[in-house]
Design an enzyme around this catalytic site. Structure first.
Site, mmCIF file in Angstrom:
data_model
loop_
_atom_site.group_PDB
_atom_site.id
_atom_site.type_symbol
_atom_site.label_atom_id
_atom_site.label_comp_id
_atom_site.label_asym_id
_atom_site.label_seq_id
_atom_site.Cartn_x
_atom_site.Cartn_y
_atom_site.Cartn_z
ATOM 1 N N ASP A 237 -0.160 -5.515 5.690
ATOM 2 C CA ASP A 237 -1.184 -6.361 5.068
ATOM 3 C C ASP A 237 -1.022 -6.409 3.551
ATOM 4 O OD1 ASP A 237 -1.923 -3.602 4.934
ATOM 5 O OD2 ASP A 237 -3.944 -4.196 4.353
ATOM 6 N N GLU A 238 -1.606 -7.436 2.966
ATOM 7 C CA GLU A 238 -1.836 -7.559 1.526
ATOM 8 C C GLU A 238 -0.579 -7.372 0.679
ATOM 9 O OE1 GLU A 238 -6.550 -6.462 1.289
ATOM 10 O OE2 GLU A 238 -5.139 -4.835 0.874
ATOM 11 N N LEU A 239 0.512 -8.001 1.084
ATOM 12 C CA LEU A 239 1.708 -7.989 0.247
ATOM 13 C C LEU A 239 1.504 -8.892 -0.961
ATOM 14 C CD1 LEU A 239 4.949 -8.084 2.417
ATOM 15 C CD2 LEU A 239 4.222 -6.357 0.787
ATOM 16 N N HIS B 204 0.823 -1.214 0.000
ATOM 17 C CA HIS B 204 0.000 0.000 0.000
ATOM 18 C C HIS B 204 0.855 1.262 0.000
ATOM 19 C CE1 HIS B 204 -3.951 -1.926 0.541
ATOM 20 N NE2 HIS B 204 -3.296 -2.836 1.229
ATOM 21 N N GLU C 157 -1.274 -10.638 8.856
ATOM 22 C CA GLU C 157 -0.441 -11.369 7.904
ATOM 23 C C GLU C 157 1.017 -11.444 8.327
ATOM 24 O OE1 GLU C 157 -3.211 -9.156 4.909
ATOM 25 O OE2 GLU C 157 -2.786 -9.080 7.065
#
Length: 357
Positions: free
Chosen positions: A133-135, A69, A184
């Site tokens: 998050d969300e790598l 992000h 995560e």
């Protein structure tokens, strides 16, 4: 928030699309990364919000999400961001634009630790979130500089993330802050974290046990109960029949059935610090903030403060409804625009609109 005893404002202040936060040591980030010069949070803006919240008993927990992000940082430091604005973005990111910090590079490690501390030291809170998050691994698999660095140092992507996180968190801890991360970092990457680190469980309520088993303190924010923006439909274009990823709409009564201690052992109960209801801003702004948040978010206060009704009895949706009506009507009287829970006729007649009345 203060009216219903919600005492922490978790402020996810930057993201891939915009870096609106002015940082004295890195003025180019907001200069190049904000939507416009007018759409920037100055240091005085931040201090005003922190003081305003503090006078009402509310702590401001700031988050600068890393290493994902972070695409917008590439407008100021193009060598620090992998797959910047790559297409198709769907291959490289959870939402557009693509771009993530090249955390394997030593200069990016140093930059990130410095940036986080420069912001954190201006804030009174003991807590600071580095996200995590969300790598997207495709982004790094296709990035020449990242692969070159990993090969030259004979390390894995996971090793590099571990080094990156320890450097950032070490700097924050030295500055007197407790790091906060998304789940995560623990469950997907198994990063080495300080025992004091706080982990926000957001993907599913089922994930809390796995985090607790590793001994970390938890903030419960599972999307299957507490995401306020679910149910608005897909915001990505060219998908006319799409739903939001976390459909359906999370009603207050569904949230109210959440048990923060479910599946945990009694010894693990003390790891649960509380919870939060989350609103992301893809489809929200000043125009619709009140009805999206209120009075739904008020239901979480009773869950996380006492897990009981005022009488001491167990939580019960039917018993809670009249109290939440009262909260909603008081908010209206005070100038807010909260969504009605039921038709006015039902609100005036407790139990008259129950399913089996």
């Amino acid at each position: 928030m203060s009216w219903v005893k919600i005492n922490t404002f978790h402020w996810h202040i930057t993201d891939s699309q915009s870096f609106p936060l002015e940082v004295a040591q890195y003025p180019e980030l907001a200069m190049n990364g904000a939507y416009s010069p007018q759409e920037v949070y100055t240091e005085s803006d931040i201090q005003y919000i922190v003081q305003y919240a503090g006078s009402r008993g509310i702590d401001v927990l700031l988050e600068i999400d890393t290493p994902g992000h972070t695409a917008i940082i590439g407008t100021s430091y193009p060598d620090y961001v992998a797959c910047f604005d790559a297409t198709s973005w769907l291959q490289y990111a959870n939402e557009p634009p693509a771009g993530q910090l090249r955390f394997a590079l030593p200069e990016v490690v140093n930059f990130t630790a410095s940036l986080l501390v420069d912001v954190a030291k201006t804030l009174p809170s003991y807590y600071f979130s580095t996200g995590g998050d969300e790598l997207n691994t495709n982004c790094y698999a296709d990035d020449y500089l990242t692969q070159q660095q990993l090969n030259s140092t004979n390390t894995t992507l996971n090793d590099a993330l571990n080094t990156f996180t320890q450097a950032a968190h070490g700097a924050l801890i030295s500055a007197g802050k407790t790091p906060v991360v998304w789940e995560e970092m623990v469950l997907d990457w198994n990063v080495t974290l300080s025992n004091e680190t706080i982990v926000m469980v957001w993907i599913s309520s089922e994930d809390a046990l796995a985090v607790a088993e590793r001994g970390f303190r938890i903030v419960q924010a599972p999307s299957n109960y507490f995401y306020l923006d679910c149910g608005a439909g897909e915001w990505i274009g060219a998908d006319p029949t799409g739903n939001s990823w976390c459909d359906p709409f999370k009603t207050w009564s569904e949230s109210y059935t959440f048990d923060p201690l479910a599946n945990l052992t009694e010894a693990q109960y003390e790891l649960v610090l509380g919870g939060e209801q989350i609103l992301w801003s893809e489809q929200s702004g000043p125009q619709n903030l009140d009805p999206i948040v209120w009075p739904r978010a008020a239901s979480s206060a009773e869950i996380f403060w006492s897990a009981k009704q005022p009488s001491g009895a167990a939580l019960n949706v039917t018993e809670a409804l009249p109290r939440l009506h009262d909260v909603r009507y008081r908010m209206v009287q005070r100038g807010l625009n909260p969504i009605p829970l039921q038709p006015h006729w039902c609100a005036l007649r407790p139990d008259a609109c129950d399913l089996y009345a």
